[in-house]
Write an enzyme that holds these catalytic residues in place. Structure first.
Site, PDB file in Angstrom:
ATOM      1  N   HIS A  43       0.842  -1.199   0.000  1.00  0.00           N
ATOM      2  CA  HIS A  43       0.000   0.000   0.000  1.00  0.00           C
ATOM      3  C   HIS A  43       0.874   1.246   0.000  1.00  0.00           C
ATOM      4  CE1 HIS A  43       0.750   0.866   4.231  1.00  0.00           C
ATOM      5  NE2 HIS A  43       0.332  -0.339   4.582  1.00  0.00           N
ATOM      6  N   ASP A  48      -5.528   4.971   9.353  1.00  0.00           N
ATOM      7  CA  ASP A  48      -5.875   4.456  10.676  1.00  0.00           C
ATOM      8  C   ASP A  48      -7.043   3.481  10.566  1.00  0.00           C
ATOM      9  OD1 ASP A  48      -3.956   6.093  11.821  1.00  0.00           O
ATOM     10  OD2 ASP A  48      -5.372   7.711  12.252  1.00  0.00           O
ATOM     11  N   TYR A  76      -9.126  14.866   2.473  1.00  0.00           N
ATOM     12  CA  TYR A  76      -9.882  14.160   3.504  1.00  0.00           C
ATOM     13  C   TYR A  76     -11.172  14.887   3.853  1.00  0.00           C
ATOM     14  CZ  TYR A  76      -5.402  11.811   4.511  1.00  0.00           C
ATOM     15  OH  TYR A  76      -4.228  11.097   4.426  1.00  0.00           O
ATOM     16  N   TYR A 179      -0.853  14.876   9.514  1.00  0.00           N
ATOM     17  CA  TYR A 179      -1.709  14.071  10.388  1.00  0.00           C
ATOM     18  C   TYR A 179      -2.994  14.843  10.670  1.00  0.00           C
ATOM     19  CZ  TYR A 179       1.982  10.682  11.172  1.00  0.00           C
ATOM     20  OH  TYR A 179       2.930   9.705  10.990  1.00  0.00           O
ATOM     21  N   LEU A 200     -13.278   9.862   9.687  1.00  0.00           N
ATOM     22  CA  LEU A 200     -12.238  10.314   8.766  1.00  0.00           C
ATOM     23  C   LEU A 200     -12.319   9.486   7.487  1.00  0.00           C
ATOM     24  CD1 LEU A 200      -9.761  12.111   8.228  1.00  0.00           C
ATOM     25  CD2 LEU A 200      -8.343  10.309   9.250  1.00  0.00           C
TER      26      LEU A 200
END
Length: 314
Positions: A43, A48, A76, A179, A200
């Site tokens: 990947h 997460d 995101y 992050y 998320l």
């Protein structure tokens, strides 16, 4: 002694997996590898367990170019729970602080503005970055905090979606190494109430189209339909793959005649017409512009091979 034969198919390309919630990126990677019966897979930047969305998985020779996706921009959609701070900065962690929500819409906009553009971010202790050979989250799980250097990140776009009660929804387009959990934790501290991520979803990696994402359920159904026969697998599944050169499609192309490409494949730097003055280039061969790998312009203006594709018999 001959090398042992690798197990699985020689299948090459990039799958845009829609990662489900509650599983690790490595778990879904292994499932995809088994479904495709691929001999190699990797990947391009973990999500997460709580997160969903686009997880590009490189198969076969495409794994050689996965680093370029690690370095790419991401987009995101995130929902934050206001008024609570957790030790992991997301809903998988333990609540360590609760505070009242007392900021105004003006306060929120001023706080959001401070995250736009290029800033410095200190990574969370609950991350896979390493300190003295160990991952940060290994220290965190032992109750330890170790030094972390701030890293430069860029938030190209931070769009306010909604604020309803204790929920705040944002869309963030950012550079590599950003992050989102840390942005939300830092935002909560600026607002004086604390915050953590409860939802998320990665919407996009590089320029890959969202509509090309597929789920594990879709893959499993196609594989079952194909009854795991290699020929049927290639017909059913391989059409879902983006080309192996897609991670590097934004690099300048240098097209070589087959004879010149032959010397490059032997490890020699070669002269090429219309090559840029410097930097990395995407190398293709012949009139069909067949992708053969990545090269770099050396000090003499020649194209030197850096990462080439192994050619397999059809």
């Amino acid at each position: 002694m001959s090398r042992p034969r690798r197990r699985g198919r020689d299948v090459h390309g990039v799958l845009l997996l829609d990662k489900p919630q509650g599983v690790s990126s490595n778990d879904v990677l292994q499932k995809v590898k088994r479904i495709f019966n691929a001999n190699r897979a990797g990947h391009t930047g973990a999500l997460d367990p709580l997160a969903t969305g686009m997880l590009p998985i490189c198969l076969g020779e495409a794994t050689k170019f996965s680093q370029y996706l690690l370095d790419s921009d991401k987009r995101y959609r995130v929902i934050a729970r206001l008024g609570q701070r957790t030790d992991t900065s997301d809903a998988d962690g333990n609540v360590i602080e609760e505070r009242a929500i007392g900021f105004s819409a003006t306060d929120l906009e001023l706080a959001l503005e401070s995250f736009r553009g290029t800033t410095q971010q200190v990574p969370s202790m609950y991350s896979a970055l390493k300190y003295q050979g160990r991952k940060l989250y290994e220290y965190a799980r032992q109750g330890l905090t170790v030094p972390r250097e701030a890293r430069e990140i860029t938030v190209y776009e931070l769009q306010f979606i909604r604020w309803e009660g204790d929920e705040l929804e944002l869309e963030i387009h950012c550079s590599k190494g950003t992050y989102i959990r840390t942005i939300i934790d830092d935002l909560g501290e600026q607002l004086g109430c604390g915050a953590h991520v409860i939802y998320l979803r990665r919407l996009q990696v590089a320029i890959y189209p969202t509509e090309r994402m597929v789920t594990l359920e879709q893959l499993a159904a196609l594989a079952e339909q194909a009854q795991t026969q290699e020929h049927s697998l290639s017909l059913s599944l391989d059409s879902l793959l983006m080309p192996m050169e897609s991670p590097v499609i934004d690099f300048p192309e240098v097209n070589l005649p087959p004879v010149v490409a032959g010397y490059l494949k032997l490890g020699q730097a070669v002269q090429a017409a219309n090559a840029p003055l410097n930097g990395m280039v995407r190398i293709t061969e012949g009139d069909a512009h067949k992708f053969i790998g990545m090269g770099e312009i050396d000090g003499d203006g020649r194209v030197a091979p850096r990462r080439l594709v192994v050619e397999f018999p059809v």
